[in-house]
Design an enzyme around this catalytic site. Structure first.
Site, short mmCIF file in Angstrom:
data_model
loop_
_atom_site.label_atom_id
_atom_site.label_comp_id
_atom_site.label_asym_id
_atom_site.label_seq_id
_atom_site.Cartn_x
_atom_site.Cartn_y
_atom_site.Cartn_z
N ARG A 149 23.10 34.10 -38.63
CA ARG A 149 24.42 34.03 -37.98
C ARG A 149 25.47 34.41 -39.02
O ARG A 149 25.51 33.85 -40.10
CB ARG A 149 24.72 32.63 -37.46
CG ARG A 149 26.22 32.45 -37.25
CD ARG A 149 26.65 31.24 -36.52
NE ARG A 149 26.18 31.28 -35.15
CZ ARG A 149 26.73 30.55 -34.18
NH1 ARG A 149 27.76 29.77 -34.43
NH2 ARG A 149 26.24 30.60 -32.96
N HIS A 207 25.85 38.30 -29.35
CA HIS A 207 25.28 36.94 -29.35
C HIS A 207 24.14 36.89 -28.32
O HIS A 207 24.23 36.22 -27.29
CB HIS A 207 26.39 35.95 -29.00
CG HIS A 207 26.07 34.53 -29.35
ND1 HIS A 207 24.92 34.14 -30.00
CD2 HIS A 207 26.77 33.37 -29.13
CE1 HIS A 207 24.93 32.83 -30.16
NE2 HIS A 207 26.03 32.34 -29.64
N GLN A 254 22.46 33.59 -26.92
CA GLN A 254 23.33 32.88 -25.98
C GLN A 254 23.13 33.41 -24.57
O GLN A 254 22.99 32.66 -23.60
CB GLN A 254 24.81 33.07 -26.39
CG GLN A 254 25.80 32.46 -25.40
CD GLN A 254 25.70 30.95 -25.35
OE1 GLN A 254 25.70 30.29 -26.39
NE2 GLN A 254 25.61 30.38 -24.15
N ASP A 303 35.07 32.24 -22.65
CA ASP A 303 34.77 31.89 -24.04
C ASP A 303 36.12 31.68 -24.74
O ASP A 303 37.17 32.02 -24.17
CB ASP A 303 33.98 33.05 -24.69
CG ASP A 303 33.54 32.77 -26.13
OD1 ASP A 303 33.62 31.60 -26.57
OD2 ASP A 303 33.11 33.72 -26.82
N CYS A 320 29.97 29.41 -23.14
CA CYS A 320 28.95 29.30 -24.18
C CYS A 320 29.17 28.08 -25.07
O CYS A 320 28.24 27.62 -25.71
CB CYS A 320 28.95 30.56 -25.03
SG CYS A 320 30.56 30.94 -25.75
N ARG A 343 19.69 26.78 -24.62
CA ARG A 343 19.60 27.48 -25.90
C ARG A 343 18.27 27.15 -26.58
O ARG A 343 17.63 28.00 -27.19
CB ARG A 343 20.77 27.07 -26.84
CG ARG A 343 22.16 27.38 -26.33
CD ARG A 343 22.41 28.86 -26.14
NE ARG A 343 22.11 29.63 -27.33
CZ ARG A 343 22.87 29.69 -28.44
NH1 ARG A 343 24.01 29.03 -28.49
NH2 ARG A 343 22.52 30.41 -29.48
N1 NVA Z 1 33.08 34.15 -29.41
C1 NVA Z 1 32.78 32.90 -30.04
C2 NVA Z 1 31.42 32.43 -29.64
C3 NVA Z 1 31.01 31.11 -30.21
C4 NVA Z 1 29.64 30.70 -29.80
C5 NVA Z 1 32.88 33.04 -31.54
O1 NVA Z 1 32.39 34.03 -32.07
O2 NVA Z 1 33.49 32.18 -32.17
N1 CP Z 2 27.31 28.76 -28.22
C1 CP Z 2 27.07 28.71 -29.55
O1 CP Z 2 26.54 29.64 -30.15
O2 CP Z 2 27.47 27.56 -30.14
P1 CP Z 2 27.44 27.27 -31.71
O3 CP Z 2 28.52 28.13 -32.32
O4 CP Z 2 27.73 25.81 -31.81
O5 CP Z 2 26.10 27.64 -32.24
#
Ligand code: NVA
Ligand code: CP
Length: 314
Positions: free
Chosen positions: A108, A135, A138, A231, A274, A302
């Site tokens: 990540r 992602h 997700q 989101d 998400c 998840r």
């Molecule tokens: N678009 C958000 C998703 C978090 C799971 C981010 O990248 O912060």
């Molecule tokens: N939805 C998701 O990816 O959550 P986190 O950022 O907590 O992993």
């Protein structure tokens, strides 16, 4: 259905055919039921899994850890201050080192090119747990959730309201188009997704028989929607960038509230997110807490989907 996904990376859902995605969803359902029945086949016994995190995470980190432990594997969390990658050591070198020690690597972080480089050099499966661009794990959980709610995916209508060019919107574009879900993004024009990605998704949609629409008109967009998805308006890493206040203001008409839910014209539409959510920004607490909300099903899913991805590729 049997299918061999051994050794496969998961960088974006573009890499997977609709049949392969369907297989992963079936596997997720199977593993979910086994877990409910208290049966753990330990199909990752003695495997070691590296979890590289440049950005924070609740769901993704915990889903990988729980899925590993359920299946007998050892997860090793490598936070941004724990390893040298990108600082004293190149991504390619880190990939080759970890690939000699681990059976699979989750990444990540920021640049999508980092997860691509890890995959190029690691010699073991690499799974994208979120980059600035995509992602995919997700969206597997989201597709599973829609399938659980309605029994199928083909012909369902999912509308994403909000920042239409972030990682989640991009992955929904790909995943929905491939799986025959009619997908609409409603956003201010400044936050429309990249044209090239929309064209790619339209190509997938032609093959699956679904449609892709991008529009500024939220009320029209959600008409007859099975699901409204949103989101955060500001994603991880963007907080300190210029123009965020203006972005938040431009997104106000795209808030998912009771009015927008009612504009579907249906009483069985679901609300999806998400998570994490900023209550009363992109979604009102009223909708978040309502019976339409399936956000915690998505969160739980998840684990089952990530488990299916790991088990299949190992
Ligand atoms: N678009 C958000 C998703 C978090 C799971 C981010 O990248 O912060
Ligand atoms: N939805 C998701 O990816 O959550 P986190 O950022 O907590 O992993």
């Amino acid at each position: 259905m049997s299918l061999n996904l051994k050794g496969r990376h998961l960088l974006t859902l573009k890499d997977y055919s609709p049949r392969e995605i369907d297989y992963l969803l079936d596997e997720s359902t199977r593993l979910k039921q086994l877990k409910y029945d208290g049966v753990f086949p330990k199909s990752m016994q003695d495997k070691n899994i590296a979890l590289i995190f440049e950005k924070p995470s609740t769901r993704t980190r915990c889903a990988f850890v729980v899925a590993c432990v359920d299946e007998g594997a050892h997860p090793e969390y490598l936070g941004k201050n724990d390893i040298q990658m990108g600082k004293k050591e190149s991504v390619a070198d880190t990939a080759r080192v970890l690939g000699r020690m681990f059976d699979g690597i989750q990444f990540r972080g920021f640049e999508h090119s980092t997860v691509e480089e890890l995959a190029q050099y690691a010699g073991v499966p690499v799974w994208n747990g979120l980059t600035d661009s995509y992602h995919p794990t997700q969206v597997l959980a989201d597709l599973l959730t829609v399938r659980e709610q309605f029994g199928d995916l083909k012909g369902r209508k999912l509308v994403y309201a909000g920042d239409g060019r972030n990682n989640v919107a991009n992955s929904l574009l790909v995943g929905c188009a491939k799986m025959g879900v009619d997908f609409v993004i409603t956003a201010p024009e400044s936050l429309f997704p990249d044209n090239e990605l929309v064209e790619t998704a339209q190509e997938y949609a032609r093959m699956s028989g679904s449609s892709i629409d991008i529009t500024t008109d939220a009320t029209k967009a959600v008409k007859n929607a099975d699901a409204i998805y949103t989101d955060v308006w500001v994603s991880m890493g963007e907080e300190d960038q210029p123009g965020m206040q203006e972005r938040v203001e431009s997104l106000a008409p795209y808030q998912v509230n009771a009015g927008l839910m009612a504009a579907t014209g249906r009483n069985d539409s679901i609300f999806m997110h998400c998570l994490p959510a900023v209550h009363d920004n992109e979604v009102t607490s009223e909708v978040f807490e309502s019976r339409a909300s399936v956000v915690f099903d998505e969160a739980e899913n998840r684990v089952h989907t990530i488990k299916a991805v790991m088990v299949s590729s190992l």
